[in-house]
Design a protein around this motif. Structure first.
Motif, PDB file in Angstrom:
ATOM      1  N   UNK A 305       0.849  -1.197   0.000  1.00  0.00           N
ATOM      2  CA  UNK A 305       0.000   0.000   0.000  1.00  0.00           C
ATOM      3  C   UNK A 305       0.886   1.249   0.000  1.00  0.00           C
ATOM      4  N   UNK A 306       1.902   1.267   0.878  1.00  0.00           N
ATOM      5  CA  UNK A 306       2.803   2.417   0.920  1.00  0.00           C
ATOM      6  C   UNK A 306       3.628   2.512  -0.359  1.00  0.00           C
ATOM      7  N   UNK A 308       2.846   1.533  -3.337  1.00  0.00           N
ATOM      8  CA  UNK A 308       2.000   2.041  -4.418  1.00  0.00           C
ATOM      9  C   UNK A 308       1.802   3.542  -4.254  1.00  0.00           C
ATOM     10  N   UNK A 309       1.585   3.967  -3.014  1.00  0.00           N
ATOM     11  CA  UNK A 309       1.323   5.391  -2.773  1.00  0.00           C
ATOM     12  C   UNK A 309       2.559   6.240  -3.055  1.00  0.00           C
ATOM     13  N   UNK A 310       3.740   5.668  -2.846  1.00  0.00           N
ATOM     14  CA  UNK A 310       4.970   6.428  -3.075  1.00  0.00           C
ATOM     15  C   UNK A 310       5.441   6.354  -4.520  1.00  0.00           C
ATOM     16  N   UNK A 311       4.814   5.481  -5.299  1.00  0.00           N
ATOM     17  CA  UNK A 311       5.265   5.287  -6.676  1.00  0.00           C
ATOM     18  C   UNK A 311       4.990   6.527  -7.522  1.00  0.00           C
ATOM     19  N   UNK A 314       0.625   6.241 -11.056  1.00  0.00           N
ATOM     20  CA  UNK A 314      -0.564   5.823 -10.315  1.00  0.00           C
ATOM     21  C   UNK A 314      -0.627   4.299 -10.339  1.00  0.00           C
ATOM     22  N   UNK A 315      -0.983   3.707  -9.213  1.00  0.00           N
ATOM     23  CA  UNK A 315      -0.979   2.248  -9.116  1.00  0.00           C
ATOM     24  C   UNK A 315      -2.352   1.756  -8.692  1.00  0.00           C
ATOM     25  N   UNK A 316      -2.868   0.829  -9.482  1.00  0.00           N
ATOM     26  CA  UNK A 316      -4.131   0.185  -9.129  1.00  0.00           C
ATOM     27  C   UNK A 316      -3.762  -1.154  -8.501  1.00  0.00           C
TER      28      UNK A 316
ATOM     29  N   UNK B  88       1.079   4.280   4.546  1.00  0.00           N
ATOM     30  CA  UNK B  88      -0.279   4.579   4.105  1.00  0.00           C
ATOM     31  C   UNK B  88      -1.311   3.819   4.947  1.00  0.00           C
ATOM     32  N   UNK B 137       1.538  10.806   0.167  1.00  0.00           N
ATOM     33  CA  UNK B 137       1.080   9.442  -0.064  1.00  0.00           C
ATOM     34  C   UNK B 137      -0.416   9.397  -0.311  1.00  0.00           C
ATOM     35  N   UNK B 140      -1.233  10.435  -3.764  1.00  0.00           N
ATOM     36  CA  UNK B 140      -0.955   9.357  -4.707  1.00  0.00           C
ATOM     37  C   UNK B 140      -2.068   8.319  -4.640  1.00  0.00           C
ATOM     38  N   UNK B 143      -5.165   9.332  -6.464  1.00  0.00           N
ATOM     39  CA  UNK B 143      -5.110   9.753  -7.867  1.00  0.00           C
ATOM     40  C   UNK B 143      -6.173   9.029  -8.695  1.00  0.00           C
ATOM     41  N   UNK B 144      -6.546   7.849  -8.209  1.00  0.00           N
ATOM     42  CA  UNK B 144      -7.560   7.104  -8.939  1.00  0.00           C
ATOM     43  C   UNK B 144      -8.955   7.642  -8.638  1.00  0.00           C
TER      44      UNK B 144
END
Lengths: 416, 214
Positions: A305-306, A308-311, A314-316, B88, B137, B140, B143-144
């Motif tokens: 989760x972290x 993806x958020x730091x990437x 955008x990450x699904x 997160x 965070x 990010x 963003x979706x």
């Protein structure tokens, strides 16, 4: 080991080996051969399987003796891999190559044990008797020889009697020679035994070697994951905590100097030190995140989760994990996805990535997909990832036609 | 301000105690693990708690779990969680119980002592203080989300500062904007995020929470 100590050990080995060798032969004849015969009936195979396990244990005894007394360095074969239930147990026993080789050893050991015992009796027994002959030949009751004359001493074949002092002393000389030759003869016989132990009881055969390597590699992989965790923990409790305290004190000093209007040069120095301490904290944190992100201890999903958020893209993210994999597999999965997301950001040109993690059939499947320009090849970072995945018998597949999309899948074993 | 500190590293625990005391605050208790923290909170009823995330016995998320328990059982106590890492998941867990009287900061922030004590004071007073890292965070992560995607870059800047608990004046200063334009941006944010117009200050909190609801 001094020569006489070695000789004593070999002697002991021969003495113990004799009854043990005969018992081993008897065991093989009754239990294993009996089981093999019985295997025509329904109880036969379990009996044979149990018998083979016994043979394996006896082999272990011989291996231990050979190690202790002859110094033969061997490795115990890994235990048979069994399926579940009685059928699995029986099958594991019957297909246990190490046990079958132990049976061969037990059969071949018996004549060697007899031979080494013979060497002991002739070399040491007769040798000692002959050496001391001058001391006791006079005590032997006289007996009549072939022509009825009373003779002292022991008879040799062919009517020769050891009944004079020169002959007694000659006998002692022969005894001394026998005693000198006995260790050499024993060593020669035991060399044979030694070869059999190495060939038949040692694990260092290809299939067992493979299993041994698998086990030791698995240990190394798990151990290195654990070591990285320890390093992270030590840094967290040590250097990082100290740096925070240092930055805090420098911050307090800086504020104090500002309020009390201290010397400008001191204020500048303290200000710089304060900034440097904060920068060091950031650098150290990024470094440690690359060693072992501590959130992994709370599970792969929380860590991802972290991530993806730091990437930068955008990450699904979808994670479905019912049972936690081993720490090593979690770590590899985490760094795979981190590297793959970095690749998406650097090379694909795609604004977003789809990451899926699911667990089924004892495997953890990772999938990182993007709609970018494709053309990714198994070089550089991806080749490094493939190597890393292979350390746990996983595989990495790249599907990336020029023009995209790119889908990288990673499969990692995680037995449930 | 009466404070309870939970931090397993003695060096930091003592340092924090010293700094708070020297600035006229009372440290009612300074403990080393989550269990002691819960006991100390029940006993001292502090205005605010500073809790490290990783504490014995497992060194994973003890501090977050204790913070959630304190927020549930002692709503009058503010909770400031701090850690070497911003995660997160922890931010979401922490804010799931509402975004008032709560803070989540990197440990680095104690280096700027006055700002840190200011953040602590604001948490005790009922505000939300989120580390810029949390905000990054959350952006990010959202963003979706269709709503947040509709915001202009400037509106996102404003929202980020709101999430950090800044007042409108502070936001105007930071972004070099007129106070009036900050207000306009905020109204626009509320509209785009679909927050009721008859709201009050709590809408700011809801706006922040929007980051967390993808």
């Amino acid at each position: 080991m001094p020569a006489h100590a070695r000789t004593l050990r070999q002697l002991l080995y021969a003495l113990i080996g004799m009854p043990l060798g005969l018992a081993g032969l008897a065991y093989t004849a009754y239990v294993v051969a009996g089981g093999a015969l019985l295997s025509l009936t329904v109880v036969g195979l379990p009996v044979l399987s149990a018998g083979l396990r016994g043979a394996r244990l006896l082999g272990g005894l011989h291996r231990a003796l050979a190690r202790r007394l002859l110094g033969v360095a061997t490795t115990a074969p890994p235990p048979p891999r069994g399926g579940a239930g009685l059928t699995g147990w029986v099958r594991a026993g019957l297909t246990d190559r190490a046990a079958w080789r132990a049976v061969v050893y037990l059969i071949l050991k018996a004549p060697i044990a007899v031979l080494s015992m013979a060497v002991v009796i002739v070399g040491y027994g007769y040798g000692f008797g002959a050496l001391t002959y001058p001391a006791w030949w006079r005590l032997i009751p006289s007996q009549a020889d072939a022509v009825g004359v009373l003779r002292a001493g022991l008879p040799l074949p062919g009517g020769v009697y050891l009944d004079t002092w020169p002959r007694a002393i000659l006998t002692a000389g022969i005894g001394a020679v026998l005693l000198l030759l006995a260790p050499l003869a024993l060593r020669a016989v035991l060399t044979l035994d030694r070869m059999l132990v190495t060939d038949l009881l040692d694990a260092r055969r290809l299939d067992e070697r493979v299993r041994e390597l698998e086990a030791s590699r698995n240990f190394a992989v798990q151990e290195s994951a654990a070591a990285l965790r320890r390093i992270e923990r030590d840094l967290h409790d040590g250097a990082q905590a100290r740096l925070v305290a240092l930055a805090m004190n420098l911050g307090a000093a800086k504020e104090h100097l500002e309020q009390s209007g201290g010397d400008p040069q001191t204020r500048e120095l303290v200000g710089t030190a304060h900034r440097d301490a904060k920068a060091a904290l950031v650098e150290l944190r990024d470094l440690v995140r690359g060693i072992h992100p501590p959130i992994l201890d709370s599970g792969l999903d929380a860590a991802l989760a972290t991530l993806a958020a730091r990437s930068p893209v955008a990450v699904d993210l979808t994670v479905t994990i019912a049972r936690r994999p081993s720490p090593a597999v979690e770590t590899i999965a985490y760094f795979c996805i981190a590297e793959l997301l970095t690749n998406v950001a650097k090379h694909s040109g795609a604004p977003r990535a789809v990451v899926g993690v699911e667990q089924n059939d004892g495997r953890l499947r990772l999938r990182v997909a993007d709609q970018g320009r494709g053309g990714a090849q198994a070089r550089g970072g991806l080749a490094g990832l493939t190597d890393r995945v292979r350390t746990v018998d996983g595989r990495l597949d790249i599907d990336s036609p020029v023009g995209g999309p790119t889908v990288v899948t990673v499969e990692l074993p995680c037995p449930s | 301000m009466r404070v309870v500190i939970a931090e397993d590293t003695a060096l930091l625990r003592d340092g924090l105690t010293h700094i708070l005391t020297s600035r006229g605050h009372t440290v009612a208790a300074a403990v080393a693990d989550a269990a002691e923290l819960l006991v100390a909170v029940a006993e001292h009823q502090p205005d605010v708690v500073i809790a490290d995330v990783r504490m014995p016995p497992t060194h994973t998320d003890e501090g977050v779990r204790a913070a959630i328990a304190i927020r549930r059982d002692h709503p009058e106590t503010g909770v400031l969680v701090f850690s070497q890492y911003i995660e997160t998941r922890y931010a979401a867990d922490l804010l799931a119980g509402g975004a008032q009287k709560v803070g989540y900061l990197l440990k680095d922030r104690v280096a700027d002592v006055s700002d840190f004590i200011d953040a602590l004071t604001r948490v005790a007073a009922g505000e939300t203080v989120l580390d810029p890292e949390v905000v990054t965070q959350m952006f990010a992560a959202s963003r979706q989300s269709g709503h947040v995607a509709e915001l202009t870059p400037r509106e996102r800047d404003v929202l980020a500062l709101m999430a950090e608990g800044r007042s409108n004046t502070a936001i105007a200063e930071q972004l070099v904007l007129a106070y009036g334009s900050v207000e306009k941006h905020i109204t626009s944010i509320f509209t785009k995020l679909g927050l009721p117009s008859s709201g009050n200050d709590h809408r700011r909190v809801l706006a922040v929470l929007h980051y967390l609801q993808r």
